[in-house]
Structure formats: C-alpha cells, structure tokens
Enzyme design. Structure first.
Site, PDB file in Angstrom:
ATOM      1  N   GLY A 128       0.791  -1.230   0.000  1.00 49.65           N
ATOM      2  CA  GLY A 128       0.000   0.000   0.000  1.00 49.65           C
ATOM      3  C   GLY A 128       0.815   1.267   0.000  1.00 49.65           C
ATOM      4  N   ARG A 242      19.715   6.520  -7.972  1.00 46.99           N
ATOM      5  CA  ARG A 242      18.963   6.806  -9.200  1.00 46.99           C
ATOM      6  C   ARG A 242      19.841   7.065 -10.425  1.00 46.99           C
ATOM      7  NH1 ARG A 242      14.121  10.025  -5.989  1.00 46.99           N
ATOM      8  NH2 ARG A 242      12.820   8.150  -5.696  1.00 46.99           N
ATOM      9  N   ARG A 267      18.890  -6.515 -43.229  1.00 50.30           N
ATOM     10  CA  ARG A 267      17.534  -6.824 -43.694  1.00 50.30           C
ATOM     11  C   ARG A 267      17.223  -6.070 -44.991  1.00 50.30           C
ATOM     12  NH1 ARG A 267      13.185 -10.219 -44.054  1.00 50.30           N
ATOM     13  NH2 ARG A 267      11.194  -9.156 -43.700  1.00 50.30           N
ATOM     14  N   GLU A 362      12.606   2.219  -8.121  1.00 51.61           N
ATOM     15  CA  GLU A 362      13.366   3.298  -7.474  1.00 51.61           C
ATOM     16  C   GLU A 362      12.738   4.671  -7.733  1.00 51.61           C
ATOM     17  OE1 GLU A 362      17.632   3.104  -7.348  1.00 51.61           O
ATOM     18  OE2 GLU A 362      17.584   0.937  -7.673  1.00 51.61           O
ATOM     19  N   GLY A 363      11.411   4.669  -7.732  1.00 54.44           N
ATOM     20  CA  GLY A 363      10.650   5.904  -7.947  1.00 54.44           C
ATOM     21  C   GLY A 363      10.163   5.979  -9.378  1.00 54.44           C
TER      22      GLY A 363
END
Length: 379
Positions: A128, A242, A267, A362-363
């Site tokens: 939560g 971060r 390709r 991490e946020g």
C-alpha cells in the site's frame, strides 16, 4: 569540462565490456527463459571487482570512483539488465549504511557483501506504499534495548537470497505520527518470512519477492542513524542510486540501438537494406541522439556525486530521461525488426521487456517529475 574518460576509466570500461560480452551475454537468454538466479556468475563478478561497486576499499569493496561505477553498470546492463539489477541491489542496500550507519555496522554488514559474498535487499516498497513512501505501514516499537518490527514489504530485489534487509519502518511513539526509522534486519531473525518468487515481465534473472516481518526483534545497535532519521537517510540513498538506474537504462538502450543498426544493414526490402529507407534512418537518428543526451545527464549526476554534491534534481533528470529513452529505443527496435522483433530468438523483445521496469522502480518517472518540479520551484 571534459567529456573524455581518463585512462583508468577506459581500462575499467574495456574490462567490464569484455566480461559482459564473454560471461554474461551468451547466457542471458537462458537466464531469462529459466528465470534463473545465476549465483556462480555473481560470485565471479565479485572476484573480478564488478560487484558491490558502491562500497569503499576499506570495507572490502573495489573502491572505484562514481564514473567507473556507472560505466560498469552500463556495460553489464547492456548484456543483461536482470544481472545488473541484482548486482546493483547490493549497492542500493549499501547506501543507507554508508550514509547513516555507525562504523560498527559498516564493518559488520558491508564486509558480509564484499568478503563473504552475501546478498542484501533494500526493503522500502509495500503493498500500500509505493510512490507514497509516507504511507508505509511497517511499524517498529521500542522495547527496552530492542525494537519489534511488524509489516510487509513487496517487490524486494534479491529477497530470496538476501543475508540481511535494510528496512524503513514507522516507529510508534506517543505524539509522533511519521517517525520513520531505518534498521538492518538479519535474514535469520525469528519472524522473518520471504514469500514466493514473483513471476515478472522482464528482469527474469533477478530475484524478486515479498518479505514479511512478524514480531521481529531487532537490537538497538542495528538501527541506522537516530530515531526519526530513516526517511532522510533513505532519500539520500536514492539520490545516490537513481543515477545508476539511469546507467542501467543506458545499457539497455545502447544494446537495442546497436542491434537495430546491425539488423537494418542486413535486412532487405524493396531490393535494398532497410537502412536505406528514410523512415528507418529517422528512427535510428532519434535513438542515437536521445542515448547521447541520456548519457550526458547520467554522467552529470554521477559527476556531482563524485564531487560530494549529490543532487536530487539531477539524479531524477538522469533516472527519468534515461529510462524513458530506454523504453522508446527498445520500442522502436522491435518496430525495426518487425515480426522478428516479437520473437524470442531475437534480442530486442528482451530489451523491450527489461526496459519497462526502468520507468517504475526506485521511484516511478511520474515521481521523478514531482521531485524535479519541487526542486525547480523551490530554488
């Protein structure tokens, strides 16, 4: 201002690149398919000085500078972001200890990672309380010279293998509502239960599980910092971590970009390589441009860390922009590969799956924008 790596950093980059190419990349798809946690590989990385990158030499770590740390993380993530995530989980767990713990705790727990080859987990997120850290419900109460912890943490990297957990809890004290305090909790403590391994979209070679604390007794000596300082300590830790998430995202983006270049040259459609088509050229140009911009932001944030001037704003710049770039580049890589990009025999579908979490953990990148807005409006 210099944009050139010094000779030592270039040597570290070459060593990390060779190790990643020879030891990690050949088995990356196998680890991913089997959702295997390659313990032997991690121990080999420790022996090569490619693990516990945040830990100073005095505690058994490699003692490298922050730029070298970021360079290694990028090269490892380029080979396998799941491996990079699990290796960096030890760094993430180290930051609160380095930032706020006593010398006794540093000597005891950091050396478990470096000299004994143990794993650790950073236990912050809850069912939560993800982006809203202030809502976490894990509690601690003081009982004499000990604390008793209760609560559940989720999405915890390395949880199934961790020797100890670095935990943020709300210390219950009369008259105080938000009294966040940080602790080191030993895995073998009575009342610690690790849940089943999570089945994930990406980063499948990285272990993720929930951790439940039921009446877990923690000695006061295992508290990190003073009572009530936990939130500040954890936020400082994330300020260091971060930019390294940004470095992981760079590795994914660079790998997806290089795969796209090679494929576009090989390709053929309409009688010529698809690299000759302007639509493909524009996608490749955007990839190259955004990767370069992301790398500059990551290196700026890392440079500030090295100077002892960690910046929440620049850490969020780096994490947010680099992870958005990784997702964008990986998405375009799948598009360039066409139907083959959707097939597991080709590498870009893994880059695509691995890139997504970079925008979340991490946020979330929405939280990064909240941090950035707060910083620019208050300056």
């Amino acid at each position: 201002m210099s944009f050139q790596l010094i000779d030592e950093q270039e040597a570290i980059q070459a060593m990390a690149r060779d190790f990643a190419a020879n030891e990690i990349a050949p088995a990356a798809s196998k680890y991913d398919e089997e959702e295997a946690f390659p313990v032997e590989l991690f121990q080999k990385m420790r022996e090569y000085g490619l693990a516990n990158l945040a830990i100073p030499e005095q505690y058994g770590g490699p003692g490298i500078d922050k730029m070298s740390h970021a360079i290694i993380v990028e090269e490892i993530a380029k080979a396998c972001a799941g491996v990079a995530t699990s290796i960096e989980a030890n760094s993430l767990s180290s930051y609160p200890i380095l930032v706020g713990a006593s010398e006794e705790l540093k000597q005891k727990y950091l050396t478990k990672l470096t000299r004994e080859g143990k794993f650790a987990s950073f236990a912050l997120t809850e069912p939560g309380a993800g982006s809203d850290v202030s809502s976490l419900s894990t509690t601690a109460r003081r009982v004499g010279s000990e604390y008793v912890l209760d609560g559940e943490k989720c999405f915890i990297t390395n949880a199934s293998y961790a020797d100890f957990f670095v935990v943020l809890a709300n210390l219950k004290e009369e008259g105080k509502d938000k009294n966040f305090t940080a602790f080191i909790v030993d895995r073998e403590s009575l009342g610690v239960t690790v849940g089943e391994k999570e089945k994930k979209l990406g980063l499948r070679s990285s272990n993720t599980a929930s951790v439940i604390f039921e009446e877990v007794v923690v000695p006061a000596s295992n508290r990190i910092g003073a009572e009530g300082e936990g939130f500040k300590i954890f936020m400082k830790a994330l300020m260091h971590a971060r930019p390294m998430v940004g470095a992981q995202a760079l590795g994914i983006a660079q790998a997806a970009y290089e795969a796209s270049i090679d494929y576009a040259k090989e390709r053929k459609q309409f009688g010529k390589p698809i690299a000759n088509l302007q639509a493909i050229q524009f996608m490749l140009a955007d990839m190259a441009m955004n990767i370069e911009a992301a790398r500059l932001l990551v290196h700026k944030a890392v440079g500030l860390l090295q100077e002892g001037r960690p910046s929440a704003q620049h850490a969020s710049f780096a994490k947010c922009f680099a992870s958005d770039t990784a997702m964008s580049v990986a998405t375009d890589a799948v598009q360039i590969f066409g139907g083959y990009g959707f097939i597991r025999d080709y590498p870009v579908e893994k880059y695509f799956r691995d890139a997504k979490i970079m925008q979340i953990y991490e946020g979330t990148n929405q939280i990064q924008r909240v941090v950035i807005a707060k910083e620019i409006l208050s300056s």
